[in-house]
Scaffold this active site. Structure first.
Site, PDB file in Angstrom:
ATOM      1  N   HIS A 113       4.369   2.696  39.794  1.00 33.79           N
ATOM      2  CA  HIS A 113       4.323   2.810  41.261  1.00 33.79           C
ATOM      3  C   HIS A 113       5.188   1.737  41.914  1.00 33.79           C
ATOM      4  O   HIS A 113       5.900   2.004  42.884  1.00 33.79           O
ATOM      5  CB  HIS A 113       2.877   2.689  41.763  1.00 33.79           C
ATOM      6  CG  HIS A 113       2.084   3.950  41.572  1.00 33.79           C
ATOM      7  ND1 HIS A 113       1.516   4.643  42.599  1.00 33.79           N
ATOM      8  CD2 HIS A 113       1.803   4.658  40.462  1.00 33.79           C
ATOM      9  CE1 HIS A 113       0.901   5.719  42.141  1.00 33.79           C
ATOM     10  NE2 HIS A 113       1.058   5.742  40.819  1.00 33.79           N
ATOM     11  N   ASP A 134       1.470   2.397  49.265  1.00 29.95           N
ATOM     12  CA  ASP A 134       1.146   3.251  48.124  1.00 29.95           C
ATOM     13  C   ASP A 134      -0.134   4.058  48.392  1.00 29.95           C
ATOM     14  O   ASP A 134      -1.010   3.641  49.151  1.00 29.95           O
ATOM     15  CB  ASP A 134       0.943   2.375  46.880  1.00 29.95           C
ATOM     16  CG  ASP A 134       0.912   3.208  45.620  1.00 29.95           C
ATOM     17  OD1 ASP A 134       1.967   3.365  44.989  1.00 29.95           O
ATOM     18  OD2 ASP A 134      -0.180   3.745  45.265  1.00 29.95           O
TER      19      ASP A 134
END
Ligand code: UDP
Length: 500
Positions: free
Chosen positions: A25, A127
């Site tokens: 990520h 995120d």
């Protein structure tokens, strides 16, 4: 306050990026932050000391090159039992430490919110694992854009499971069922889908519900994808979610054009010997074997891979995590022996720990990839025009396998049967003969293999066009930046509410 600049353009947009703390990520979100800065946005990336260490040098290069980009480092809180500096969830993170890292992140939430207030950005990109940030943005009256890890296809498949529960209508874990409502007829078995769809009160199912709700309330979603790769799923996803989304992929190729950026992406220290070895190999003759940043196979599986690679007869580079001495049951010695043997025969090269994946993939000697189907690797491998052996393990990787094999026709399945939680393998071992066979199909010169190569080459060409001016991802990014500028202007010109 006036925000119209001398050239009639709005003043620079100010953005905060908050990446999650696992490489799969962190790496793409840092790439996306750098892409925004490349296109005139003033960017601050907020992260913690151990995470910033792996990408600060590329930010310094961008900043020295005139981009308005910087990092803001926040000390990771001390958590009982969590070693200092353990701030990333990756292959080396013991399972019981991951929850402590989550604990640290939840303590940091207040600090992150305060930074948003102090820095007054025009928008934030956060995120998916920070669902609270949608409320933080709402308080400031700014857009929250969510980074959704994974392909549109995998997201759409998971939506299909939630909506139609086809897996509850088969008799056994091995019976296949159709994923209803998708653009293609795709079949899976119950053993290949994540636990959260099968296990009552699964904690991750609850977390995903919160994440999806926060996505629906966000301004829109960012995907490391491109229209020509999965346009049908992009449209499907937008329809079922009822939200906006933008493609900015492949992010790896867009922003890592400098040799140092490519070599150091995701890590500070990488070994170099592989390059001399690879330079000595014929074009398209070497298979690159890597299972991403999170994988930690048990000894029995490592042994099967080693034998499978040798049995395949093809040259290979294999990225293996160094065995922790405290947990070594003899596999460390086996792998060292194996390394010596394949070095001696000049058939293989072992990279311990972390490989500079982007540089390796673009080397002309690489002819195919064995992958766990992590979506970053999928995008990077497609961009490099390489076919894949698909070996999904956990997360949304089994959906990506169906996409690569059945939809795009660029993958050969190794025959992995069972989804597992992160690094929980049970008795499921992929056998050496299956590994050797899949590599044989991948690297052979039969018509099916040539067809896979033609297909992936066409996708690679499309990927390269997508990020050029006028390309689909380029236009998507430009459109989003324009929209955010309008949002900012409207906000500035909006009259303050009368005080009662
Ligand atoms: N990666 C790398 N070297 C390695 C392992 C991984 O550069 O030895 C990078 C890879 O290029 C990709 C990311 O780490 O960008 C892994 O993300 P992916 O989605 O493929 O898998 P995950 O690690 O999340 O399972």
């Amino acid at each position: 306050m006036e925000v119209v600049g001398v050239d009639g353009e709005t003043e620079m947009l100010k953005a905060i990026f908050l990446p999650f703390v696992s490489p799969g990520h962190l790496i793409p979100v840092v790439d996306i932050a750098r892409i925004f800065a490349m296109h005139g946005v003033d960017v601050t990336i907020i992260t913690t000391p151990a995470n910033v260490a792996v990408f600060q040098s590329s930010i310094d290069r961008d900043s020295n090159g005139g981009h308005f980009i910087r990092t803001h480092v926040v000390k990771f809180p001390q958590i009982a039992g969590l070693p200092e500096g353990m701030e990333s969830i990756n292959a080396s993170t013991p399972k019981d430490m991951a929850s402590k890292i989550y604990e640290g992140l939840s303590i940091l939430e207040g600090k992150f919110r305060q930074l948003f207030r102090d820095m007054q950005p025009d928008f934030i990109v956060t995120d998916m694992f920070y669902p609270w940030s949608v409320d933080a943005a709402a308080e400031l009256g700014i857009p929250r854009i969510i980074y959704v890890g994974g392909t549109y296809m995998a997201q759409s498949a998971m939506d299909s499971l939630e909506r139609f529960a086809p897996h509850t209508k088969v008799d056994s874990d091995d019976h296949s069922f159709l994923l209803p409502g998708l653009p293609h007829k795709l079949e899976m078995t119950r053993s290949q889908i994540p636990d959260r769809f099968k296990v009552p009160n699964d904690a991750y199912a609850y977390q995903m519900k919160i994440i999806k709700e926060s996505e629906k309330r966000s301004y829109g979603s960012l995907f490391n994808s491109f229209h020509e790769l999965e346009g049908a799923y992009e449209e499907h996803y937008k329809t079922v979610m009822g939200t906006k989304s933008w493609n900015v992929g492949p992010v790896s190729a867009w922003v890592n054009q400098d040799a140092s950026d490519k070599a150091e992406r995701g890590h500070t220290k990488v070994e170099q010997g592989w390059l001399t070895w690879l330079d000595s190999k014929k074009e398209n003759s070497v298979v690159y074997v890597c299972f991403g940043s999170m994988n930690n196979f048990p000894a029995a599986q490592l042994v099967e891979i080693a034998h499978g690679l040798e049995e395949s007869g093809h040259d290979f580079i294999w990225v293996v995590k160094k065995i922790d001495e405290s947990q070594d049951d003899g596999t460390g010695a086996f792998l060292e022996e194996f390394e010596k043997r394949v070095q001696g025969s000049n058939k293989g090269y072992v990279i311990w720990g972390w490989a500079p994946q982007l540089v390796i993939l673009e080397h002309p000697a690489i002819g195919g990839v064995v992958t766990h189907c992590g979506m970053n690797t999928v995008l990077e491998t497609v961009d490099a025009a390489l076919p894949m052996v698909t070996w999904p393990l956990f997360a949304e990787q089994f959906f990506n396998e169906r996409f690569l094999v059945d939809v795009l026709g660029i993958g050969v399945s190794v025959g992995s049967k069972k989804w597992s939680n992160w690094n929980e393998f049970g008795n499921e071992i992929v056998k050496r003969e299956d590994i050797a066979k899949a590599i044989g199909l991948l690297m052979g010169d039969g018509e099916e293999n040539l067809e896979r190569r033609r297909k992936v080459k066409a996708l690679s060409d499309a990927a390269k066009k997508a990020i050029q001016p006028g390309g689909s991802s380029y236009n998507s990014l430009k459109g989003l930046i324009q929209e955010l500028k309008s949002f900012k202007l409207q906000k500035v010109h909006r009259k303050p509410e009368p005080v009662a």
